[in-house]
Design a protein around this motif. Structure first.
Motif, PDB file in Angstrom:
ATOM      1  N   MET A   1       0.854  -1.162   0.000  1.00 36.71           N
ATOM      2  CA  MET A   1       0.000   0.000   0.000  1.00 36.71           C
ATOM      3  C   MET A   1       0.909   1.237   0.000  1.00 36.71           C
ATOM      4  N   ASP A   2       0.639   2.120  -0.924  1.00 32.40           N
ATOM      5  CA  ASP A   2       1.491   3.302  -1.032  1.00 32.40           C
ATOM      6  C   ASP A   2       0.967   4.434  -0.143  1.00 32.40           C
ATOM      7  N   LYS A   3       1.684   5.515  -0.164  1.00 34.62           N
ATOM      8  CA  LYS A   3       1.409   6.645   0.716  1.00 34.62           C
ATOM      9  C   LYS A   3       0.055   7.300   0.419  1.00 34.62           C
ATOM     10  N   ASN A   4      -0.334   7.465  -0.848  1.00 40.92           N
ATOM     11  CA  ASN A   4      -1.595   8.110  -1.214  1.00 40.92           C
ATOM     12  C   ASN A   4      -2.802   7.284  -0.755  1.00 40.92           C
ATOM     13  N   THR A   5      -2.725   5.972  -0.858  1.00 40.81           N
ATOM     14  CA  THR A   5      -3.813   5.098  -0.418  1.00 40.81           C
ATOM     15  C   THR A   5      -4.008   5.217   1.089  1.00 40.81           C
ATOM     16  N   THR A   6      -2.908   5.244   1.824  1.00 42.23           N
ATOM     17  CA  THR A   6      -2.981   5.362   3.278  1.00 42.23           C
ATOM     18  C   THR A   6      -3.608   6.701   3.677  1.00 42.23           C
ATOM     19  N   ILE A   7      -3.178   7.767   3.043  1.00 39.45           N
ATOM     20  CA  ILE A   7      -3.730   9.092   3.345  1.00 39.45           C
ATOM     21  C   ILE A   7      -5.225   9.117   3.026  1.00 39.45           C
ATOM     22  N   GLY A   8      -5.632   8.537   1.900  1.00 40.63           N
ATOM     23  CA  GLY A   8      -7.042   8.501   1.519  1.00 40.63           C
ATOM     24  C   GLY A   8      -7.888   7.741   2.524  1.00 40.63           C
ATOM     25  N   LEU A   9      -7.412   6.585   2.976  1.00 37.28           N
ATOM     26  CA  LEU A   9      -8.150   5.796   3.960  1.00 37.28           C
ATOM     27  C   LEU A   9      -8.269   6.535   5.288  1.00 37.28           C
ATOM     28  N   VAL A  10      -7.210   7.206   5.726  1.00 38.86           N
ATOM     29  CA  VAL A  10      -7.249   7.970   6.969  1.00 38.86           C
ATOM     30  C   VAL A  10      -8.238   9.127   6.846  1.00 38.86           C
ATOM     31  N   MET A  11      -8.282   9.790   5.697  1.00 43.30           N
ATOM     32  CA  MET A  11      -9.212  10.900   5.499  1.00 43.30           C
ATOM     33  C   MET A  11     -10.668  10.393   5.492  1.00 43.30           C
ATOM     34  N   ILE A  12     -10.921   9.259   4.845  1.00 48.17           N
ATOM     35  CA  ILE A  12     -12.282   8.693   4.835  1.00 48.17           C
ATOM     36  C   ILE A  12     -12.706   8.350   6.256  1.00 48.17           C
ATOM     37  N   PHE A  13     -11.824   7.707   7.014  1.00 48.20           N
ATOM     38  CA  PHE A  13     -12.125   7.364   8.400  1.00 48.20           C
ATOM     39  C   PHE A  13     -12.393   8.618   9.226  1.00 48.20           C
ATOM     40  N   GLY A  14     -11.597   9.669   9.004  1.00 45.93           N
ATOM     41  CA  GLY A  14     -11.780  10.924   9.728  1.00 45.93           C
ATOM     42  C   GLY A  14     -13.123  11.573   9.396  1.00 45.93           C
ATOM     43  N   VAL A  15     -13.522  11.547   8.135  1.00 45.70           N
ATOM     44  CA  VAL A  15     -14.807  12.119   7.732  1.00 45.70           C
ATOM     45  C   VAL A  15     -15.947  11.343   8.400  1.00 45.70           C
ATOM     46  N   LEU A  16     -15.864  10.004   8.432  1.00 44.02           N
ATOM     47  CA  LEU A  16     -16.903   9.194   9.063  1.00 44.02           C
ATOM     48  C   LEU A  16     -17.025   9.482  10.558  1.00 44.02           C
TER      49      LEU A  16
END
Length: 141
Positions: A1-16
């Motif tokens: 998993m690259d850096k952009n995927t990790t950032i995207g997942l963290v942002m989705i979790f934060g929005v939820l």
């Protein structure tokens, strides 16, 4: 998993998490919901108690008057069951024919249901009359 995927997942979790925190009901809304649940439960208990009492009274009256049927009681039950259409439950069933140059329609006087429909200008493959709805043989709702 690259850096952009990790950032995207963290942002989705934060929005939820943020969305669920901002949309949680207040204490007043929770209290109103609890009061509604309590009042519905009380009404259901009251209805169950009334039903139980009416069943007990029905069994008592049935044991006392097993062979006597009062027409007023039957009429009241029909009114409760069918409402404004209770008059249709009484009397004899008769059939009324309505005919034009294309079809013959037979209607029941009990409820106004269509009893049979015959197409006049058409025949079956064996030269018998063509019925779309044949009286007593078809079921339709």
């Amino acid at each position: 998993m690259d850096k952009n995927t990790t950032i995207g997942l963290v942002m989705i979790f934060g929005v939820l998490v943020l969305f669920s925190y901002l949309n949680k009901p207040s204490k007043e809304e929770l209290e109103i919901a609890r009061l509604k649940r309590d009042s519905v439960a009380l009404v259901q208990q009251e209805m169950a108690r009334e039903l139980e009492l009416s069943q007990k009274s029905e069994t008592a009256s049935f044991s006392e008057e097993s062979n006597v049927i009062d027409k007023n009681v039957v009429a009241e039950e029909m009114k409760n069951l069918y409402g404004d259409f209770s008059i249709s439950g009484e009397g004899n069933e008769e059939f009324i024919e309505i005919e034009n140059n294309l079809l013959r329609l037979t209607v029941s006087t009990k409820g106004g249901g269509v009893h049979s429909v015959e197409l006049l200008n058409y025949k079956r493959h064996d030269s018998t009359d063509l019925f779309l709805i044949e009286g007593g043989k078809s079921t339709h709702n």
